[in-house]
Design an enzyme around this catalytic site. Sequence first.
Site, short mmCIF file in Angstrom:
data_model
loop_
_atom_site.label_atom_id
_atom_site.label_comp_id
_atom_site.label_asym_id
_atom_site.label_seq_id
_atom_site.Cartn_x
_atom_site.Cartn_y
_atom_site.Cartn_z
N ASP A 1 62.93 5.59 22.70
CA ASP A 1 63.60 6.56 21.83
C ASP A 1 63.72 5.92 20.47
O ASP A 1 64.27 4.82 20.33
CB ASP A 1 65.01 6.89 22.36
CG ASP A 1 64.99 7.99 23.40
OD1 ASP A 1 63.90 8.51 23.69
OD2 ASP A 1 66.07 8.31 23.92
N ASP B 1 72.48 7.52 15.63
CA ASP B 1 71.27 8.30 15.91
C ASP B 1 70.55 8.75 14.64
O ASP B 1 70.27 9.94 14.46
CB ASP B 1 71.61 9.53 16.76
CG ASP B 1 71.97 9.18 18.18
OD1 ASP B 1 71.36 8.26 18.73
OD2 ASP B 1 72.88 9.83 18.75
N ASP C 1 70.29 21.78 27.14
CA ASP C 1 69.82 22.10 25.78
C ASP C 1 69.13 23.45 25.74
O ASP C 1 69.16 24.13 24.71
CB ASP C 1 68.78 21.07 25.31
CG ASP C 1 69.25 19.65 25.40
OD1 ASP C 1 70.44 19.42 25.17
OD2 ASP C 1 68.42 18.77 25.69
N HIS D 1 70.62 1.89 21.04
CA HIS D 1 71.31 1.34 22.20
C HIS D 1 71.11 -0.18 22.28
O HIS D 1 72.01 -0.91 22.69
CB HIS D 1 70.80 1.99 23.48
CG HIS D 1 71.14 3.45 23.58
ND1 HIS D 1 70.70 4.24 24.62
CD2 HIS D 1 71.89 4.25 22.78
CE1 HIS D 1 71.16 5.47 24.45
NE2 HIS D 1 71.88 5.50 23.34
N GLU E 1 67.39 4.91 30.97
CA GLU E 1 67.64 4.58 29.56
C GLU E 1 68.90 3.71 29.45
O GLU E 1 70.00 4.19 29.70
CB GLU E 1 67.81 5.86 28.74
CG GLU E 1 68.02 5.58 27.28
CD GLU E 1 67.94 6.86 26.44
OE1 GLU E 1 68.64 6.92 25.42
OE2 GLU E 1 67.18 7.77 26.81
N HIS F 1 66.93 18.18 27.75
CA HIS F 1 67.88 18.23 28.87
C HIS F 1 67.98 19.70 29.31
O HIS F 1 67.76 20.61 28.51
CB HIS F 1 69.29 17.82 28.46
CG HIS F 1 69.46 16.40 28.03
ND1 HIS F 1 69.27 16.00 26.74
CD2 HIS F 1 69.87 15.32 28.72
CE1 HIS F 1 69.54 14.70 26.64
NE2 HIS F 1 69.90 14.26 27.83
#
Length: 441
Positions: free
Chosen positions: A300, A313, A108, A275, A236, A105
């Site tokens: 992902d 995560d 980041d 997700h 996403e 991103h």
Amino acid sequence: MSTGFFGDIKPIRFEGPDSDNPLAYRHYDPDEMVMGKRLEDHLRFAVCYWHSFTWPGGDPFGGQTFERPWFPKAGSGDTMELAKRKADVAFEMFSLLGVPFFTFHDADVRPEADTFAESRKRLDEIADYFQKKMEETGVRLLWGTANLFSHRRYMAGAATNPDPDVFAHAAATVKACMDVTKRLGGENYVLWGGREGYETLLNTDIGRELDQMGRFLSLVVDYKHRIGFKGTILIEPKPQEPTKHQYDYDVATVYGFLRRYGLENEVKVNIEQGHAVLAGHSFEHELALANALGIFGSIDMNRNDYQSGWDTDQFPNNVPEMALAYYQVLLAGGFSTGGTNFDAKLRRQSLDPDDLLAAHVGGMDCCARGLKAAARMLEDKALSGPLEERYAGWNSREAQAMLSGKRSLEEIAERVEKEKVDPRPRSGRQEKLENIVNRYV
């Protein structure tokens, strides 16, 4: 060139299943041929920037646990010097792992400035720095994206915000990130609607917000074609967190949204395992549905803890789950522009630099074992054979006539009476099929 962060750790190599080296691949040999393709080219691994180098190790009940040399010190602000130090360590890690891709991103990789123009200049500056690093290491960009959820301006959404100036700011941010993604040779561009949803219907006009979101995505697609970006635009899906309800709930919801705004041939999905679970689905369900709808793009690879009930995560460690997931990926023809992105983070107690490496090594080995098992199942027709047999009746002339619209409801009913059609149920053989999967993993 070593940054010193990882000490004297050497590049991680494949040593085979009998190795006891914690920093060696046991199952991921990038040059191993599977179904006529190198394993590296099947899996297309990418390391994400945000969880690996930006996340401080906090949780809702406790703050930072990680100490990284690129984190700003207490009382001081983030700087471009720290951003470049972070990039040095990131590309050293990519090289140690031998991954072909990374993802990021904008927030980041560069510090936020006081103005949008200055933030954009900082992103361009770090992109120049990335370009040199990519040339030195051979690491490529799988996809770029914009963080449209962390800053307080986005607390009520980005594209769906009630303030049109927030919509405009988000659009300018995406343009800047798409420009950088194209310049760095990115193969995709991802949009994740982190706050594109609502917390309460008491202050939300869903129809208006969906139209805003549809217009925003249309602008992105139009810009992609205008600048000649050849990569894939990806959405996403996620059902909740941080909002109560998000408009990109799951693959089916995203497809309905794309169809409504005429974008189903322009946009695909980046599906995350965690997700999928939050939405009440299995990972393989979301992958299979995306394939059936023609919008499968990328994944992902991060799981949730099934006891926690939220998006934890974590790195993958369940080979049977990976086998079923990559079975669907292979059925879809494999990745084209997409890949396997590790959108996963360490546990907040995993403090050592080599924990970052070990986590990815374990995840890559798990994925490699899963993909190889999936490939063997496909080659042996272990699951496709029984599946074809189950639906074989639909190959008959009469069945095809019903399916293609050559028979009316009256004609079908007449045949049932005339031929005394009396079908008998047949076993779905679920347990036998589960046993077959277990033989391969």
